[in-house]
Enzyme design. Structure first.
Site, PDB file in Angstrom:
ATOM      1  N   CYS A  17     -11.298  -0.842   3.244  1.00  0.00           N
ATOM      2  CA  CYS A  17     -10.873  -1.179   4.331  1.00  0.00           C
ATOM      3  C   CYS A  17     -10.068   0.046   5.026  1.00  0.00           C
ATOM      4  O   CYS A  17      -9.800   0.895   4.425  1.00  0.00           O
ATOM      5  CB  CYS A  17      -9.484  -2.269   4.285  1.00  0.00           C
ATOM      6  SG  CYS A  17     -10.131  -3.720   4.100  1.00  0.00           S
TER       7      CYS A  17
ATOM      8  N   GLU B  39      -5.331   2.986   6.262  1.00  0.00           N
ATOM      9  CA  GLU B  39      -5.216   2.921   4.933  1.00  0.00           C
ATOM     10  C   GLU B  39      -5.886   3.830   4.122  1.00  0.00           C
ATOM     11  O   GLU B  39      -5.486   4.301   3.147  1.00  0.00           O
ATOM     12  CB  GLU B  39      -5.870   1.312   4.540  1.00  0.00           C
ATOM     13  CG  GLU B  39      -5.636   1.245   2.972  1.00  0.00           C
ATOM     14  CD  GLU B  39      -6.157  -0.061   2.531  1.00  0.00           C
ATOM     15  OE1 GLU B  39      -5.562  -0.994   2.842  1.00  0.00           O
ATOM     16  OE2 GLU B  39      -6.874  -0.051   1.920  1.00  0.00           O
TER      17      GLU B  39
ATOM     18  N   ARG C 118       0.912  -1.109  -0.099  1.00  0.00           N
ATOM     19  CA  ARG C 118      -0.014   0.094   0.027  1.00  0.00           C
ATOM     20  C   ARG C 118       0.930   1.055   0.014  1.00  0.00           C
ATOM     21  O   ARG C 118       0.374   2.260   0.688  1.00  0.00           O
ATOM     22  CB  ARG C 118      -0.906   0.034   1.243  1.00  0.00           C
ATOM     23  CG  ARG C 118      -1.875  -1.198   1.345  1.00  0.00           C
ATOM     24  CD  ARG C 118      -2.791  -1.318   0.285  1.00  0.00           C
ATOM     25  NE  ARG C 118      -3.689  -2.477   0.406  1.00  0.00           N
ATOM     26  CZ  ARG C 118      -3.503  -3.711  -0.229  1.00  0.00           C
ATOM     27  NH1 ARG C 118      -2.296  -3.593  -0.995  1.00  0.00           N
ATOM     28  NH2 ARG C 118      -4.163  -4.575  -0.113  1.00  0.00           N
TER      29      ARG C 118
HETATM   30  N1  EPU Z   1     -11.601 -11.712   9.801  1.00  0.00           N
HETATM   31  C1  EPU Z   1     -12.157 -11.901  10.788  1.00  0.00           C
HETATM   32  N2  EPU Z   1     -13.210 -10.816  11.132  1.00  0.00           N
HETATM   33  C2  EPU Z   1     -13.440  -9.823  10.143  1.00  0.00           C
HETATM   34  C3  EPU Z   1     -12.793  -9.845   9.120  1.00  0.00           C
HETATM   35  C4  EPU Z   1     -11.878 -10.851   8.798  1.00  0.00           C
HETATM   36  O1  EPU Z   1     -11.760 -12.340  11.635  1.00  0.00           O
HETATM   37  O2  EPU Z   1     -14.230  -9.074  10.650  1.00  0.00           O
HETATM   38  C5  EPU Z   1     -10.597 -12.774   9.029  1.00  0.00           C
HETATM   39  C6  EPU Z   1     -10.945 -13.555   7.894  1.00  0.00           C
HETATM   40  O3  EPU Z   1     -11.723 -14.557   8.392  1.00  0.00           O
HETATM   41  C7  EPU Z   1      -9.733 -13.902   7.451  1.00  0.00           C
HETATM   42  C8  EPU Z   1      -8.692 -12.651   7.671  1.00  0.00           C
HETATM   43  O4  EPU Z   1      -9.188 -11.803   8.613  1.00  0.00           O
HETATM   44  O5  EPU Z   1      -9.143 -15.137   7.929  1.00  0.00           O
HETATM   45  C9  EPU Z   1      -8.732 -11.865   6.239  1.00  0.00           C
HETATM   46  O6  EPU Z   1      -9.899 -11.340   6.068  1.00  0.00           O
HETATM   47  P1  EPU Z   1     -10.359 -11.079   4.466  1.00  0.00           P
HETATM   48  O7  EPU Z   1      -9.946 -12.352   3.643  1.00  0.00           O
HETATM   49  O8  EPU Z   1     -11.776 -10.383   4.389  1.00  0.00           O
HETATM   50  O9  EPU Z   1      -9.141 -10.055   3.987  1.00  0.00           O
HETATM   51  P2  EPU Z   1      -8.746  -8.689   4.650  1.00  0.00           P
HETATM   52  O10 EPU Z   1      -7.193  -9.014   4.846  1.00  0.00           O
HETATM   53  O11 EPU Z   1      -9.404  -8.150   5.804  1.00  0.00           O
HETATM   54  C10 EPU Z   1      -7.851  -7.863   2.358  1.00  0.00           C
HETATM   55  C11 EPU Z   1      -7.892  -6.190   1.871  1.00  0.00           C
HETATM   56  C12 EPU Z   1      -9.190  -5.958   1.093  1.00  0.00           C
HETATM   57  C13 EPU Z   1      -9.659  -6.948  -0.031  1.00  0.00           C
HETATM   58  C14 EPU Z   1      -9.493  -8.347   0.577  1.00  0.00           C
HETATM   59  C15 EPU Z   1      -9.945  -9.335  -0.580  1.00  0.00           C
HETATM   60  C16 EPU Z   1      -6.485  -5.114   2.943  1.00  0.00           C
HETATM   61  C17 EPU Z   1      -5.997  -3.953   3.961  1.00  0.00           C
HETATM   62  N3  EPU Z   1      -7.462  -5.380   2.953  1.00  0.00           N
HETATM   63  O12 EPU Z   1      -8.876  -7.609   3.223  1.00  0.00           O
HETATM   64  O13 EPU Z   1      -8.998  -4.881   0.332  1.00  0.00           O
HETATM   65  O14 EPU Z   1     -10.995  -6.569  -0.594  1.00  0.00           O
HETATM   66  O15 EPU Z   1      -8.319  -8.430   1.241  1.00  0.00           O
HETATM   67  O16 EPU Z   1      -9.901 -10.509   0.063  1.00  0.00           O
HETATM   68  O17 EPU Z   1      -5.386  -5.255   2.349  1.00  0.00           O
HETATM   69  C18 EPU Z   1      -9.142  -2.265   0.738  1.00  0.00           C
HETATM   70  O18 EPU Z   1      -7.904  -2.233   0.598  1.00  0.00           O
HETATM   71  O19 EPU Z   1      -9.813  -1.347   0.800  1.00  0.00           O
HETATM   72  C19 EPU Z   1      -9.812  -3.772   0.868  1.00  0.00           C
HETATM   73  C20 EPU Z   1     -10.906  -3.713   1.326  1.00  0.00           C
END
Ligand code: EPU
Length: 300
Positions: A220, A290, A171
């Site tokens: 996010c 972010e 990022r």
């Molecule tokens: N999780 C939780 N609780 C929650 C949300 C997530 O326990 O409320 C756990 C999930 O179960 C999983 C892990 O956290 O094990 C990761 O969650 P997720 O797959 O939703 O991905 P993320 O890391 O939260 C990232 C990007 C998103 C992107 C998704 C696609 C970042 C900061 N975020 O989210 O990007 O859409 O992956 O899967 O890198 C953005 O940048 O605006 C954004 C939304």
């Protein structure tokens, strides 16, 4: 200021334009002046007036990763969403204007059978904005296949920068101060259109299942800290569903703050600060924002 700017360009210039009309969050006070450059000459002319008259400039792409504060923005907001919309493919390279939506770039890559960008499925906003923040998902970042960007620097000069010159990281993209990206090139690989479309659909379905895509947000709020996930940490702190005014920490995904209707930027900041403080206290992890926060908290 509006008159002078309108006299310098072909595109539209608006005074006191509510930025809530231009952000994914649907939050934000007015821009003192907003201008839509019609082309590169317009962009250079706007930057020149701003330079000559020491007017502060903010570049707005899709408005997807931004929280504009309630007092709005003093100076000039240059809105790139109506220009720099060219897309072309030659051999394994796609050239793409900075104002093109990321979703449109992906659709174009599928149509032309060029694979590599699918990991960006669901990333909102424009390509210029995505490069500015090196947007991405765990399945890929916009920098992965970036070859070069063309930009206009603070002196109004056009120049190219290669990916190596951009100090790309998670990022993070290091652009010269005041530079505006106008075009980018991606080097991809030959693939099958149907396969590329299937991957994009699969990732979009996953995103729709895990994120509050039907409610206004800015994506996010926090970066994922090394080795952990901000959403998980916020959930473990017991904060999902917490409301302030009409802003709420999403019940679906802990790293989203949603606008239930008439949330203010102050409501959102209050929730973000609360999440940061509680996670720090509970785990010692300092979450980093972010989203980009711009503007003044209250009208001048
Ligand atoms: N999780 C939780 N609780 C929650 C949300 C997530 O326990 O409320 C756990 C999930 O179960 C999983 C892990 O956290 O094990 C990761 O969650 P997720 O797959 O939703 O991905 P993320 O890391 O939260 C990232 C990007 C998103 C992107 C998704 C696609 C970042 C900061 N975020 O989210 O990007 O859409 O992956 O899967 O890198 C953005 O940048 O605006 C954004 C939304």
């Amino acid at each position: 200021m509006k008159g002078r700017l309108q006299g310098s360009i072909k595109g539209e210039v608006l005074a006191r334009e509510p930025l809530s009309h231009h952000t994914y969050f649907r939050i934000g006070g007015p821009a003192e002046v907003m201008a839509y450059p019609a082309d590169l000459d317009d962009l250079k002319a706007l930057l020149k007036v701003a330079r000559d008259e020491a007017i502060p400039v903010l570049i707005l792409g899709g408005g997807s990763n931004m929280l504009v504060l309630d007092g709005g923005i003093k100076g000039l907001v240059i809105n790139l969403s109506r220009s720099f919309l060219e897309l072309s493919a030659a051999e394994e390279r796609i050239r793409c204007g900075a104002g093109v939506r990321t979703s449109r770039l992906l659709a174009f890559s599928a149509k032309t059978g060029l694979t590599g960008l699918e990991g960006l499925s669901g990333v909102p906003g424009t390509v210029g904005g995505a490069i500015h923040g090196n947007a991405g998902t765990p399945f890929g970042a916009i920098s992965d296949h970036l070859e070069w960007v063309r930009l206009v620097d603070c002196l109004g000069e056009e120049r190219f920068m290669s990916r190596e010159e951009l100090s790309l990281g998670y990022r993070h993209c290091q652009l010269p101060t005041g530079a505006v990206i106008v075009e980018a090139a991606f080097t991809l690989q030959r693939g099958m259109s149907a396969e590329i479309r299937r991957t994009i659909s699969k990732l979009l379905v996953r995103r729709n299942l895990t994120q509050p895509v039907d409610i206004r947000s800015a994506g996010c709020i926090f970066k994922n800290p090394p080795g952990n996930f901000a959403g998980r940490l916020v959930e473990q702190a017991g904060l999902k569903g917490l409301r302030h005014g009409e802003a709420q920490i999403s019940e679906k995904h802990g790293n989203f703050i949603v606008n239930l209707g008439k949330a203010t930027a102050a409501d959102v900041l209050r929730l973000a600060n609360r999440a940061k403080a509680d996670v720090l206290l509970r785990t010692g992890v300092a979450l980093e924002l972010e989203i980009e926060i711009v503007g003044s908290p209250s009208a001048a």
